[in-house]
Design a protein around this motif. Structure first.
Motif, short mmCIF file in Angstrom:
data_model
loop_
_atom_site.label_atom_id
_atom_site.label_comp_id
_atom_site.label_asym_id
_atom_site.label_seq_id
_atom_site.Cartn_x
_atom_site.Cartn_y
_atom_site.Cartn_z
N LEU A 19 1.04 -1.19 -0.12
CA LEU A 19 -0.28 -0.26 -0.14
C LEU A 19 0.85 0.93 0.23
CD1 LEU A 19 -2.98 0.88 0.21
CD2 LEU A 19 -3.12 0.94 2.26
N PRO A 20 1.63 1.70 -0.98
CA PRO A 20 2.70 2.31 -0.97
C PRO A 20 1.42 3.95 -1.44
CG PRO A 20 2.47 1.68 -3.17
CD PRO A 20 1.29 0.90 -2.77
N ARG A 21 0.26 3.88 -1.22
CA ARG A 21 -0.30 6.13 -1.24
C ARG A 21 -1.78 5.22 -0.72
NH1 ARG A 21 2.22 9.41 -4.25
NH2 ARG A 21 0.85 10.52 -4.22
N LEU A 22 -1.85 5.88 -0.03
CA LEU A 22 -3.16 6.15 0.40
C LEU A 22 -4.73 7.70 -1.03
CD1 LEU A 22 -5.23 5.59 2.63
CD2 LEU A 22 -4.57 7.59 3.62
N ASN A 23 -5.18 6.48 -1.59
CA ASN A 23 -6.23 7.07 -2.23
C ASN A 23 -7.92 6.67 -1.70
OD1 ASN A 23 -3.60 7.56 -4.22
ND2 ASN A 23 -3.96 6.02 -4.63
N GLY A 24 -8.18 8.16 -1.88
CA GLY A 24 -9.99 7.88 -1.28
C GLY A 24 -10.50 9.49 -1.08
N VAL A 25 -11.52 9.72 -0.72
CA VAL A 25 -13.20 10.48 -0.02
C VAL A 25 -12.82 10.35 1.00
CG1 VAL A 25 -15.02 11.08 -0.76
CG2 VAL A 25 -13.61 10.48 -2.95
N LEU A 26 -12.34 11.41 0.97
CA LEU A 26 -12.95 12.47 2.43
C LEU A 26 -14.35 13.33 2.59
CD1 LEU A 26 -11.42 12.66 5.30
CD2 LEU A 26 -10.51 14.65 5.01
N THR A 27 -15.78 12.52 3.35
CA THR A 27 -16.33 13.17 3.96
C THR A 27 -16.30 14.21 5.02
OG1 THR A 27 -17.62 11.44 4.52
CG2 THR A 27 -17.77 12.03 2.00
N ALA A 28 -16.99 14.78 5.16
CA ALA A 28 -17.37 15.58 6.38
C ALA A 28 -18.48 16.03 6.96
CB ALA A 28 -16.09 17.27 6.49
N SER A 29 -18.99 16.15 7.55
CA SER A 29 -20.28 16.21 8.68
C SER A 29 -20.43 17.78 8.17
CB SER A 29 -20.88 15.72 9.64
OG SER A 29 -20.29 16.34 10.50
N GLY A 30 -19.53 18.63 8.54
CA GLY A 30 -19.21 20.15 8.36
C GLY A 30 -19.14 20.51 7.64
N THR A 31 -17.88 21.75 7.59
CA THR A 31 -17.32 21.94 5.98
C THR A 31 -15.86 21.72 5.45
OG1 THR A 31 -17.13 23.77 4.91
CG2 THR A 31 -16.70 24.27 7.47
N LEU A 32 -15.14 21.11 4.51
CA LEU A 32 -13.70 21.59 4.53
C LEU A 32 -13.44 23.12 3.56
CD1 LEU A 32 -13.41 17.73 3.26
CD2 LEU A 32 -12.56 18.35 5.69
N GLY A 33 -14.18 23.25 3.30
CA GLY A 33 -13.68 24.50 2.83
C GLY A 33 -15.18 25.17 2.16
N GLU A 34 -14.99 26.29 1.64
CA GLU A 34 -16.63 27.01 1.08
C GLU A 34 -17.27 26.51 0.62
OE1 GLU A 34 -17.29 30.95 -1.54
OE2 GLU A 34 -15.69 30.35 -1.36
N ALA A 35 -18.42 25.46 0.81
CA ALA A 35 -19.64 24.68 0.72
C ALA A 35 -19.10 23.10 -0.17
CB ALA A 35 -20.14 25.02 -0.64
N VAL A 36 -17.92 23.04 0.75
CA VAL A 36 -17.28 21.64 0.68
C VAL A 36 -16.97 20.93 1.70
CG1 VAL A 36 -14.94 20.30 -0.52
CG2 VAL A 36 -15.56 22.77 -1.16
N THR A 37 -18.22 19.73 1.11
CA THR A 37 -18.07 18.75 1.55
C THR A 37 -17.55 17.15 1.36
OG1 THR A 37 -20.45 17.54 0.80
CG2 THR A 37 -20.39 19.25 3.23
N ALA A 38 -16.58 16.67 0.84
CA ALA A 38 -16.24 15.86 0.43
C ALA A 38 -15.44 15.89 -0.61
CB ALA A 38 -16.67 15.10 -0.55
#
Length: 728
Positions: free
Chosen positions: A266-285
């Protein structure tokens, strides 16, 4: 007056014409919009349709098309990584010449509990966006029809595989308008798609069975709330194990459990990070693609306290098995392994050696210890190799080596040589120098150790009762658990010989040496000849008739060479040496394609399966999808996990499963019959066996609606099967 009237009339005509033109434009636009949204297709649990973002295909300009799936309440479909179980949605496009479809642009998934498991997917409604590349050479006239076959697995308490054919007809034009029926929805879906995480500092470090994801937000960022990571690929992060979130100053630490069946490095970690709040302006994933520092190893298998109807159920018996009970089962299985036709002749020769040697107790004890050491160490080595391969991502189980035609060929040659030796065609001592023969006579412990190794090698095609559950438990645990259970299996196999060596009184019951001993030795050759015949049949099931002929010719050449060697050692001329060389050269030429794996392998798979077809008309080939489909329809299902190289499987099939009374009982109870043929490697079958707490065949399972799966014994009896069917 006339002039005014004429001007008034002209103005009225212009206004009327303009209104008619505007109405015509609106009508055309609505017509195009209607064309750009074909009627949805309904299945029992899903409504599906294709939507276009614009009203026409424009040469040289890409067009976004959406697959809209609306699920019935409580039902869900799956993301590109379905999690613990499930199958992702697929689209097979049939497009006009020159138009090409890109990949599905997957919306961020949700974690969907299914009993003790966690799946990744969507409930309610989801749009899968696909961008179509339209060539500049497309003529801007007429219409074009976009067709697609869409397959998905929709699940609630049961899982139903569904498939539809969708079509969407669009005009080809020099320009196009936004489709009023779907452009807004498609644009909103596009805005919500996960993008690369911006502004945050992110890193990932492996720490054995876990990965720590460090996330430092930009200054002034809002609270992200609950975070969850969804890996793009399966078998990297354990879906059903918890992900824990902590905070160290301004940094968030998300601990991810490594999958228990980790698929290789497993040389890299690839995927989607989701948040119940915010990861930025109107960004939740957001998407992550990070190099992984440190190292990882397979994590612990989650404790699944309950079962789920999605796919094969974990075995209640396997769940109740403890380490010491597994070791005792392995010990009993090793004892019974001595009675298998592959092993019995070898053990008999060793035991009868007590009748021909009048040795001191200390000599016999050393020889017994050497034999047991050879058996136990070989079993442990085989178990650890199997554990390591499974940890590296290989879908393997007990008997995996017999899924290779190369190994089957080599074993057939070995058994044939051993049988010829027992028949008296040659003696192994004829091949060794006098100095080596003298060493062997003086160091009988070496012979005993080699005999132990040989006993395990010849035991590899066999499976004894009690072994299935024990080996399944061993391979689901840690390396130490695997070592202990396989060591117990070896101790059980070596125990009869060790006991006879350690208790002289027991040896008094052995017959005295005499002429019968030579005849008995020759008699023991015939189980080995029978094993050779069986291995030839296994090779034919794996490959084709040409391979069978090649193997038979190779065995013929080996037999001739050994017979000629005996004549040469007894004073034959050098012509016999030339004959031996020619025979061995012929064996090499004939068997080379089999030993190198270059011979074409038969792939005998029915449509839509990954398993070998069965010739019995009552049986269907096993797939997890077919099992889920039958279970979802309320059918009772009997699954026979089998392989051509499994002796016990074939005996059970011919004496029990093919019995007329058993077949009539299956038909009377309307039991669906599935056969999982593991003759050649099949990851789907291996995963199903693992879910049942097994790592080899035979395994017999009765899936009953609304009840736990019933595991039947490895050695079937007619009454056992009839008793299992009686309450249905």
């Amino acid at each position: 007056m006339l002039s005014f009237s004429a001007r008034h009339t002209d103005s009225f005509v212009e206004r009327t014409w303009r209104r008619l033109t505007e109405s015509l434009v609106i009508v055309v636009a609505l017509a195009w919009a209607a064309v750009a949204a074909a009627a949805p297709v309904h299945t029992p649990h899903v409504e599906a349709e294709l939507l276009a973002e614009r009203t026409a295909l424009v040469p040289g300009e890409p067009l976004t098309v959406a697959l809209r799936l609306r699920m019935a309440p409580g039902w869900h479909v799956y993301w590109q990584n379905p999690g613990d179980s499930g199958v992702p949605t697929t689209i097979a496009w049939d497009l006009p010449a020159g138009i090409a479809a890109g990949p599905i642009q997957w919306p961020a998934p949700r974690a969907l509990p299914a009993g003790p498991l966690i799946n990744y997917g969507y409930e309610g409604e989801v749009l899968h966006l696909v961008e179509l590349a339209v060539p500049a050479s497309l003529a801007a006239v007429g219409t074009q029809t976009l067709r697609a076959r869409v397959d998905w697995l929709v699940c609630k308490e049961a899982c139903i595989p569904e498939s539809v054919e969708l079509g969407l007809t669009l005009p080809a034009a020099a320009s196009a308008e936004a489709n009023p029926a779907s452009a807004t929805t498609i644009a909103a879906t596009r805005r919500a798609l996960p993008r690369a995480l911006a502004g945050w500092q992110a890193s990932a470090a492996g720490q054995g069975t876990s990965i720590t994801l460090r996330l430092a937000p930009p200054t002034g960022a809002g609270d992200p709330g609950t975070l969850r990571f969804f890996p793009f690929a399966e078998r990297q992060i354990e879906a059903s194990a918890p992900q824990t979130l902590a905070r160290a100053g301004n940094t968030y630490l998300l601990t991810l459990p490594v999958a228990s069946d980790l698929a290789g490095p497993l040389p890299r970690l690839n995927g989607v990070l989701t948040a119940s709040g915010t990861l930025g302006e109107a960004v939740t994933a957001a998407t992550l693609d990070l190099p992984l520092a440190g190292h990882v190893v397979p994590g612990a298998r989650p404790d699944l306290a309950t079962t789920t109807p999605v796919g094969p159920h974990p075995s209640p018996a396997a769940a109740a098995l403890t380490l010491w009970l597994a070791a005792l089962s392995a010990l009993a299985g090793g004892l019974l392994l001595n009675l298998m036709p592959c092993v019995f002749p070898v053990l008999s020769i060793k035991v009868l050696g007590f009748a021909t040697h009048d040795d001191r107790p200390s000599t016999l004890h050393k020889e017994a210890f050497a034999y047991a050491t050879g058996v136990v160490l070989t079993f442990v080595a085989l178990g650890l190799a199997l554990f390591a391969l499974r940890a590296a991502g290989e879908q393997l189980g007990w008997g995996f080596q017999l899924q290779s035609p190369v190994v089957v060929t080599a074993l057939a040659a070995l058994f044939f040589v051993l049988a010829l030796n027992l028949s008296g065609v040659f003696e192994f001592g004829q091949f060794a120098p006098a100095s080596l023969i003298g060493l062997s006579a003086r160091r009988r412990s070496l012979d005993a150790f080699a005999a132990g190794v040989l006993a395990v090698v010849v035991a590899s095609p066999c499976t004894a009762p009690f072994m299935g559950a024990a080996l399944g438990f061993a391979l689901a645990g840690s390396a130490w658990v695997t070592l202990l259970v396989f060591a117990a299996l070896g101790i059980g196999m070596a125990l009869p010989y060790v006991l006879l060596a350690c208790f002289p009184g027991w040896r008094q019951h052995l017959p005295r040496p005499g002429a019968w001993l030579g005849r008995f030795k020759q008699l023991l050759a015939y189980p080995l000849y029978a094993t050779v015949i069986w291995l030839v049949w296994v090779l034919g099931a794996q490959t084709d008739n040409d391979s069978v002929v090649r193997l038979l010719l190779a065995l013929l050449g080996i037999g001739f060479a050994l017979w000629a060697w005996r004549i040469l050692r007894e004073g034959g001329t050098r012509l016999w040496a030339a004959a031996i060389a020619v025979a061995l050269l012929g064996v090499a030429l004939v068997a080379w394609p089999l030993l190198t794996g270059s011979h074409e392998v038969r792939v005998n798979t029915p449509k839509g399966t990954g398993t070998a077809a069965t010739s019995d008309s009552e049986w269907e080939a096993f797939t997890p999808t077919r099992l889920a489909e039958l279970s979802g329809a309320g059918r009772t299902v009997f699954v026979d996990f089998t392989a051509a190289w499994c002796v016990t499987c074939q005996v059970n099939k011919r004496l029990v499963l093919n019995d007329g009374e058993i077949r009539s009982a299956f038909a009377h109870k309307q039991v669906a019959l599935l056969r999982a043929d593991w003759t050649r490697r099949d990851p789907a079958i291996t995963q199903a066996l693992t879910a049942l707490g097994r790592s080899g065949v035979p395994v017999y399972v009765l899936y009953r609606p609304g009840r736990e799966p019933l595991l039947l014994p490895e050695v079937l009896q007619r009454q056992t099967v009839l008793a299992a069917l009686a309450p249905l």
